[in-house]
Design a protein around this motif. Structure first.
Motif, PDB file in Angstrom:
ATOM      1  N   PRO A  80      96.535 -25.439  61.744  1.00 22.04           N
ATOM      2  CA  PRO A  80      97.797 -24.686  61.694  1.00 22.04           C
ATOM      3  C   PRO A  80      98.920 -25.538  61.123  1.00 22.04           C
ATOM      4  O   PRO A  80      98.956 -26.747  61.301  1.00 22.04           O
ATOM      5  N   ASP A  84     103.143 -20.933  59.992  1.00 20.93           N
ATOM      6  CA  ASP A  84     101.959 -20.060  60.043  1.00 20.93           C
ATOM      7  C   ASP A  84     102.091 -19.068  61.191  1.00 20.93           C
ATOM      8  O   ASP A  84     102.511 -19.418  62.294  1.00 20.93           O
ATOM      9  N   VAL A  86     100.001 -16.911  63.859  1.00 20.85           N
ATOM     10  CA  VAL A  86      98.690 -17.068  64.475  1.00 20.85           C
ATOM     11  C   VAL A  86      98.480 -15.990  65.532  1.00 20.85           C
ATOM     12  O   VAL A  86      99.438 -15.432  66.071  1.00 20.85           O
ATOM     13  N   VAL A 104      93.908 -19.196  63.265  1.00 18.27           N
ATOM     14  CA  VAL A 104      94.839 -19.109  62.144  1.00 18.27           C
ATOM     15  C   VAL A 104      94.360 -18.024  61.199  1.00 18.27           C
ATOM     16  O   VAL A 104      93.171 -17.786  61.051  1.00 18.27           O
ATOM     17  N   VAL A 146     104.070 -20.712  64.393  1.00 19.69           N
ATOM     18  CA  VAL A 146     104.112 -22.138  64.710  1.00 19.69           C
ATOM     19  C   VAL A 146     105.486 -22.683  64.314  1.00 19.69           C
ATOM     20  O   VAL A 146     105.890 -22.570  63.152  1.00 19.69           O
TER      21      VAL A 146
END
Length: 202
Positions: A80, A84, A86, A104, A146
């Motif tokens: 990750p 990103d 997720v 991910v 993230v």
């Protein structure tokens, strides 16, 4: 050139803008999300030597090279990165944070990476009133972003925008629920509702 570590305070929004590789906390501090060299640029890209009040310098940390991959036969693990989105499954709740296992790129298989959603990162408003146990339950599947590579305990995640939050939830009676508002899911069999931080419900 100065090197930042994740979680390090770089400046404030009163004097700078938050750029890639950084995020802001509720006090307005600009925090490093990555480890790397600190870059200061203006909107016009003239570099750090500027005193323009109307054009605040931007603090940023460049992303590292493309994601490292680990090959084991035919399998590839993608790490990750900050920014990103997720999918993650909640595995543990504490008073001020939820611990999750995440994948991910839409994979919620979990197990590979640990993430932390802190109380202050659950939603964008009334952060001081957040009760983690009313926003998530163990077993919920959440969509999050993230915001920091974190520390040895795991990546730091946020659900503080409308399209982020719980996307799948099971009731206390074991039934798959559906969202009815930004704050509630309903069990279709019993009709009972349960509180969650719901990802965009409609």
């Amino acid at each position: 050139m100065a090197i930042a570590l994740p979680g390090q305070r770089l400046g404030t929004t009163a004097t700078h803008l938050s750029g890639p590789g950084t995020h802001t906390d509720p006090s307005g501090a600009i925090i490093a999300s990555l480890a790397g060299p600190i870059q200061t640029t203006t909107a016009g890209g003239r570099g750090a030597n500027t005193s323009s009040i109307a054009d605040k310098p931007t603090l940023s940390i460049p992303h590292p090279p493309p994601n490292p991959t680990a090959h084991n036969g035919a399998s590839t693990t993608v790490l990750p990165r900050v920014g990103d989105e997720v999918l993650a499954r909640v595995t543990r709740l504490q008073a001020r944070q939820a611990t999750v296992e995440m994948g991910v790129g839409g994979d919620d298989s979990g197990g590979a990476f640990v993430g932390i959603v802190r109380a202050q990162d659950v939603r964008a408003t009334e952060k001081d009133k957040v009760k983690v146990g009313e926003c998530f339950r163990v077993g919920d599947v959440i969509r999050a972003v993230v915001i920091s590579l974190g520390d040895q305990t795991g990546y730091y995640l946020s659900t503080a925008t409308n399209h982020l939050g719980v996307v799948m939830a099971t009731s206390e009676d074991g039934n798959q629920m559906y969202p009815i508002s930004w704050k509630e899911f309903r069990d279709p069999k019993t009709g009972r509702t349960e509180s969650r931080k719901v990802a965009k419900p409609f």
